[in-house]
Design an enzyme around this catalytic site. Structure first.
Site, mmCIF file in Angstrom:
data_model
loop_
_atom_site.group_PDB
_atom_site.id
_atom_site.type_symbol
_atom_site.label_atom_id
_atom_site.label_comp_id
_atom_site.label_asym_id
_atom_site.label_seq_id
_atom_site.Cartn_x
_atom_site.Cartn_y
_atom_site.Cartn_z
ATOM 1 N N GLU A 237 0.859 -1.198 0.000
ATOM 2 C CA GLU A 237 0.000 0.000 0.000
ATOM 3 C C GLU A 237 0.895 1.249 0.000
ATOM 4 O O GLU A 237 1.941 1.251 0.662
ATOM 5 C CB GLU A 237 -0.840 -0.017 1.281
ATOM 6 N N ASN B 83 -7.193 5.834 -2.025
ATOM 7 C CA ASN B 83 -6.071 4.946 -1.720
ATOM 8 C C ASN B 83 -6.273 3.724 -2.618
ATOM 9 O O ASN B 83 -7.245 2.986 -2.443
ATOM 10 C CB ASN B 83 -6.136 4.582 -0.228
ATOM 11 N N LYS C 261 -9.581 1.449 -1.957
ATOM 12 C CA LYS C 261 -9.733 0.891 -0.600
ATOM 13 C C LYS C 261 -11.155 1.111 -0.084
ATOM 14 O O LYS C 261 -11.705 2.218 -0.205
ATOM 15 C CB LYS C 261 -8.704 1.576 0.322
ATOM 16 N N GLU D 115 -6.133 8.770 7.783
ATOM 17 C CA GLU D 115 -6.573 8.273 6.459
ATOM 18 C C GLU D 115 -7.974 8.768 6.121
ATOM 19 O O GLU D 115 -8.296 8.980 4.955
ATOM 20 C CB GLU D 115 -6.556 6.742 6.434
ATOM 21 N N CYS E 237 -4.859 -3.071 2.933
ATOM 22 C CA CYS E 237 -4.532 -2.951 4.355
ATOM 23 C C CYS E 237 -5.704 -3.245 5.275
ATOM 24 O O CYS E 237 -6.017 -4.376 5.538
ATOM 25 C CB CYS E 237 -3.899 -1.600 4.652
ATOM 26 N N ASN F 23 0.273 -1.001 5.371
ATOM 27 C CA ASN F 23 1.160 -0.227 6.253
ATOM 28 C C ASN F 23 0.521 -0.321 7.633
ATOM 29 O O ASN F 23 -0.532 0.292 7.863
ATOM 30 C CB ASN F 23 1.196 1.260 5.878
HETATM 31 N N1 CDT Z 1 -3.043 1.474 6.417
HETATM 32 C C1 CDT Z 1 -3.921 0.884 7.241
HETATM 33 O O1 CDT Z 1 -5.064 0.654 6.874
HETATM 34 N N2 CDT Z 1 -3.477 0.579 8.484
HETATM 35 C C2 CDT Z 1 -4.320 0.049 9.521
HETATM 36 C C3 CDT Z 1 -3.792 0.511 10.829
HETATM 37 C C4 CDT Z 1 -4.732 0.315 11.925
HETATM 38 S S1 CDT Z 1 -5.952 1.528 12.052
HETATM 39 C C5 CDT Z 1 -5.147 2.881 12.662
HETATM 40 C C6 CDT Z 1 -4.390 -1.476 9.513
HETATM 41 O O2 CDT Z 1 -5.492 -2.012 9.580
HETATM 42 O O3 CDT Z 1 -3.346 -2.129 9.501
#
Ligand code: CDT
Length: 303
Positions: free
Chosen positions: A47, A107, A124, A143, A169, A194
């Site tokens: 991502e 995204n 996304k 985000e 993600c 990420n």
């Molecule tokens: N990039 C992304 O979606 N990261 C989320 C982080 C947790 S929510 C702050 C994930 O689900 O890994």
């Protein structure tokens, strides 16, 4: 004859704020060359693979963040990746931020076939984090300020000799993501991520990040009889430690390859897409065994 596809998960180490697109694309191409030497046919990148994870910073005027977004794909910076992949006959899936012609911010992941043709660009669906600046956090996860949620949902495309779906993600944590693709016959799900190790709303989850990462992708793969490829941007990026542990999961739910570092690292698996049938036509024969008439609450919007 088995439908075999050699897939590479091209994990990235950190991309710092001042790293140029050109430098990042060089890293992507280096991973592509490693993939070629291992006869990989499809390379999956993380991502937001072209920039640092910029939602960790808040800007009052969102236009100040425009430089983190791509306006088109391919573009001048990424053309060398597209050219080299096509020359090598390798397909790829690339995550990045898109600012489209109508001013919408997404995204996305773009999937490109081995002949260089775009298969699809996926937006996304589940956008995590927060909309507003939260000054008490050690870092932001804004985000929901920087991206709109997909209005399209989860599609599945005939590509790479199978049925391929995408998610990004946070989508991987939701069983509905896999099931909506499973109901469309998905055989291979591609997912960049990420994931900061420190989960600010509930730090007791920090130690479980790796467990949860594997848990959701292994169960999603098994319960839908599909391969899942999860690819991290890991390591310490602008002071924020992020999960590596990229993995490739078989339709049995077994992990067949996993990254050992939090750096740029390619892991490879030879994926038999026909393995999916062992699950789709037995335990998870949806037509025979599902009870959708009892599941209405799942899709009830409460309106
Ligand atoms: N990039 C992304 O979606 N990261 C989320 C982080 C947790 S929510 C702050 C994930 O689900 O890994």
């Amino acid at each position: 004859m088995a439908r075999l596809l050699t897939v590479g998960a091209a994990q990235l180490g950190p991309i710092q704020r001042d790293h140029t697109r050109a430098a990042v694309v060089e890293r992507l191409i280096a991973l592509l060359h490693q993939a070629a030497s291992q006869h990989v046919e499809l390379v999956v990148y993380p991502e937001l693979a072209l920039t640092t994870f910029f939602p960790r910073w808040f800007v009052e005027d969102i236009a100040e963040a425009d430089h983190w977004y791509e306006r088109s794909m391919p573009n001048e910076a990424t053309q060398p990746l597209f050219d080299e992949a096509r020359r090598l006959g390798i397909g790829f899936c690339l995550g990045y931020a898109l600012l489209d012609g109508d001013g919408h911010r997404w995204n996305v992941q773009t999937l490109v076939e081995r002949d260089g043709c775009e298969v699809a660009t996926f937006k996304k669906v589940h956008i995590p984090g927060h909309e507003h600046h939260e000054p008490d956090r050690p870092f932001q996860h804004a985000e929901r300020y920087y991206f709109e949620p997909s209005p399209d949902g989860f599609g599945v495309w005939d590509a790479f000799g199978g049925r391929v779906g995408m998610m990004i993600c946070n989508d991987r944590r939701w069983p509905e993501s896999y099931r909506v693709m499973g109901l469309q016959g998905v055989e291979l799900i591609l997912c960049g991520y990420n994931t900061p190790i420190h989960y600010v709303p509930d730090p007791s989850q920090d130690i479980l990040q790796g467990f949860h990462n594997a848990l959701v992708m292994q169960s999603g793969a098994y319960q839908n009889g599909t391969w899942v490829v999860g690819v991290a941007k890991g390591g310490v990026e602008e002071g924020v430690d992020s999960l590596g542990q990229s993995l490739i999961v078989a339709p049995s739910g077994q992990i067949v390859a996993q990254a050992l570092s939090t750096d740029d690292e390619l892991i490879v698996a030879r994926c038999d897409l026909d393995w999916c049938r062992r699950y789709k036509e037995t335990l998870f024969d949806f037509t025979r065994y599902r009870r959708p008439e009892l599941y209405g609450i799942i899709a009830d919007t409460g309106d």
